[in-house]
Design an enzyme around this catalytic site. Sequence first.
Site, PDB file in Angstrom:
ATOM      1  N   ASN A 140       1.306  -0.919   0.021  1.00  0.00           N
ATOM      2  CA  ASN A 140      -0.277   0.277  -0.190  1.00  0.00           C
ATOM      3  C   ASN A 140       0.500   1.077  -0.118  1.00  0.00           C
ATOM      4  OD1 ASN A 140      -3.333   0.899   0.279  1.00  0.00           O
ATOM      5  ND2 ASN A 140      -1.847   2.614   1.906  1.00  0.00           N
ATOM      6  N   GLU A 141       0.799   2.396  -1.484  1.00  0.00           N
ATOM      7  CA  GLU A 141       1.610   3.483  -1.069  1.00  0.00           C
ATOM      8  C   GLU A 141       3.017   3.021  -0.281  1.00  0.00           C
ATOM      9  OE1 GLU A 141      -0.686   6.140   1.194  1.00  0.00           O
ATOM     10  OE2 GLU A 141      -1.681   6.477  -1.347  1.00  0.00           O
ATOM     11  N   CYS A 155      21.003  -1.110   4.331  1.00  0.00           N
ATOM     12  CA  CYS A 155      20.113  -0.392   3.518  1.00  0.00           C
ATOM     13  C   CYS A 155      22.031   0.315   2.850  1.00  0.00           C
ATOM     14  CB  CYS A 155      19.620   1.275   3.250  1.00  0.00           C
ATOM     15  SG  CYS A 155      17.849   0.712   3.679  1.00  0.00           S
ATOM     16  N   GLU A 305      -8.136   4.576  -4.070  1.00  0.00           N
ATOM     17  CA  GLU A 305      -8.581   5.705  -3.805  1.00  0.00           C
ATOM     18  C   GLU A 305      -9.484   6.418  -3.837  1.00  0.00           C
ATOM     19  OE1 GLU A 305      -6.207   5.603  -0.631  1.00  0.00           O
ATOM     20  OE2 GLU A 305      -6.023   3.427   0.018  1.00  0.00           O
ATOM     21  N   TRP A 313      -7.373  13.418   9.636  1.00  0.00           N
ATOM     22  CA  TRP A 313      -7.461  12.568  11.174  1.00  0.00           C
ATOM     23  C   TRP A 313      -6.831  13.084  12.265  1.00  0.00           C
ATOM     24  CZ3 TRP A 313      -1.622   9.403   9.356  1.00  0.00           C
ATOM     25  CH2 TRP A 313      -1.609   8.624   8.184  1.00  0.00           C
ATOM     26  N   GLN A 354     -10.637   7.897  12.406  1.00  0.00           N
ATOM     27  CA  GLN A 354     -12.217   7.864  12.290  1.00  0.00           C
ATOM     28  C   GLN A 354     -12.444   9.102  11.819  1.00  0.00           C
ATOM     29  OE1 GLN A 354     -10.902   9.076  15.971  1.00  0.00           O
ATOM     30  NE2 GLN A 354     -12.463   6.698  16.871  1.00  0.00           N
TER      31      GLN A 354
HETATM   32  C1  GAL Z   1      -4.269   6.741   1.696  1.00  0.00           C
HETATM   33  C2  GAL Z   1      -4.320   4.821   2.372  1.00  0.00           C
HETATM   34  C3  GAL Z   1      -5.250   4.015   3.535  1.00  0.00           C
HETATM   35  C4  GAL Z   1      -6.004   5.523   3.776  1.00  0.00           C
HETATM   36  C5  GAL Z   1      -5.722   6.965   3.177  1.00  0.00           C
HETATM   37  C6  GAL Z   1      -7.192   7.981   4.455  1.00  0.00           C
HETATM   38  O1  GAL Z   1      -3.257   7.141   1.848  1.00  0.00           O
HETATM   39  O2  GAL Z   1      -3.701   4.118   1.275  1.00  0.00           O
HETATM   40  O3  GAL Z   1      -5.052   3.415   3.126  1.00  0.00           O
HETATM   41  O4  GAL Z   1      -5.094   5.758   5.522  1.00  0.00           O
HETATM   42  O5  GAL Z   1      -4.810   7.558   2.973  1.00  0.00           O
HETATM   43  O6  GAL Z   1      -5.759   8.609   5.261  1.00  0.00           O
END
Ligand code: GAL
Length: 648
Positions: A140-141, A155, A305, A313, A354
């Site tokens: 993921n990312e 490294c 996404e 956040w 949340q």
């Molecule tokens: C992205 C990430 C998700 C979620 C989203 C919202 O960067 O891939 O897992 O964290 O942001 O913060």
Amino acid sequence: MIFGVDYYPEQWDESEWKEQARLMREGGFNTVRMGEFAWKLFENNENEFDFSFLDRAIDILADEGIKVILGTPTAAPPKWFVDKYDGVMRDKYGRKRNWGSRRECCSNHPDYIERSKIIVSKMAEHFANNKNIIAWQIDNEFGCHNSTRCYCEHCRKAFAKWLKNKYKTIENLNRAWGTVFWSLSFDSFDDIILPEYNSCEGDYGNTWSHNPSLDLEYRRFASDSWVKYQKMQIDIIKKYSDLPVTHNLMGHFSDIDAYDLSKDLDFVSWDNYPDNQWGASEYEYVSMAHENMRGAKNKNFIVMEQQAGPAGWDILGYTPPPGQLRLWAYQAVAHGAEGLVYFRFRTALFGMEQYWYGVLDHDGKPRRRFFEIKQTGEELKRLENYITGSKNLYDALIVKSYENDWAHDIKRHARGYSYRDHLYAYYKANDDLNITTAVSRGDYSDYKIVYMPAYNVVSENEISEIGSFVRNGGSLVLTFRSGTRDTYNNVRPIPVPGLFSELAGIEVEEFDALRRENHVSGKISGTAQLWCDIIEPKTADVISVYDGEFYKGKAAITVNSVGKGKVYYVGCDLDQSAMKDLAALVARNAGIEPVNAPENVEIIRREKYTIALNYSDNSVTIPIKGHELITDHEFNGILEPYGVAFIK
Ligand code: GAL
């Protein structure tokens, strides 16, 4: 067409899954992406594997006709892993990245690599024959949370090996990097250091305090390390499965080279959050991010996404007003998206996110956002044949170079200068003129105009390719700081703009990193705030001259005829309005007429239709008529607030 949601069944009581899947179907979703943070659930203790919860979730989704994109869970390793193997990154101050969030691990740590191999193999083997899975997402990312570059001993050793492979002998490296400067010469590859904290950091406001060759090579290496780590996972999955593999990239994010990261993927996907706690993006900035992602593989992509509501956040970004979520979906499509997956289905009750609102609120009750997204899905389904495989009729290309991004970050030339902002200013100018503009790198032959802004690090090979594009009739736009560095990030001992001098037909006599504004006038008039190259035309014609300072009257912007084409050299930064005038001049000279439309309207041309997007909250009228494909009605030229039209 993929129209889906990101889903975390592990975050909900199993008794709710059925109803959630039913609601997904009701919302028109046909796909979910899941699994990407569930390592602990898959492998509670080392070598104890259990994928049954995901099996059950996949079955429930299948009952509702919903397919699955499965993520490998390596972005969030469990505690037993870090306790036993460490595996976490070290920052440039030697501090350990503590466990407890995600993306803690180092791509060169042998145990992280090994345990990743094991969990991915087990997962691939387990799910290989599940017919309800349609694709894989690796991790993921990569690079998220500033996790590209690690400074641990693994490294350092891997970097030394990488360098040895490239330079063969330490003498070659010493020569190429000019390590004679300040006694940096290395006696062997074992001596190689990482660009960690040292005595120069912070002096005089600088951030980067190392030999520029070392620093650039380290950034290349760190980017390569994640590409390699990703390839390791792809190879494992391909052993078990023929399904396409992707990774969710991050738009403008530049620490990892997106061309390299995408070349091993079957398709690109990316995560699009236009407005959140960290600020609201201009719409052109979002369009450019989409183009950047399309350009990564020069292929259409999906959004893995897509923002579904207010997002943050700890504090929240603003709530997208009615119509804006729909508009963002069409914006993605207009720039090459062939599928959309919304983050996330229902908003989390617990955990870090949340306040990152999904399609549904915390209470799971469908409200305005759910219905707007549902309507969007229904519309996109009807348009599917027009979307899949379609391509914009691109006139211009902005060349984005990751190496240049890094080199500019290492030596930033002038206070306030940023390569990414500089590229964006050119994209925005073109986009505001509705000149359909790609963001990628060669093959140049697809375009009439190529912008290579501030192409600082350049090879002979690149010069010869862009040279033939120009000689064959293309227009090239170069800007200040182009051509002056070699691929080791050393300055070339030739007049500026270095390897571009002949094409540009100029020599830069002197420059001025500005302490106050200067103005230019001529065919283009405007204001420079960062930088002025004082140009001596050789074969080029002058477009604009400086109005002030000791170089008043000297050339600021020039154009040179080369073969059948033209090379523009823009020696200074410009305010956005002058930038737009410049882009219009370049376009008209290349036989492209900008499309007039009200402010905040974007018009994109495709072979069979034109897309018009209204980013403002007013109705506007545009000078285009035809049959509107979403409504299947004659289009009267009026775009509602946040309105969209596909006009045939
Ligand atoms: C992205 C990430 C998700 C979620 C989203 C919202 O960067 O891939 O897992 O964290 O942001 O913060």
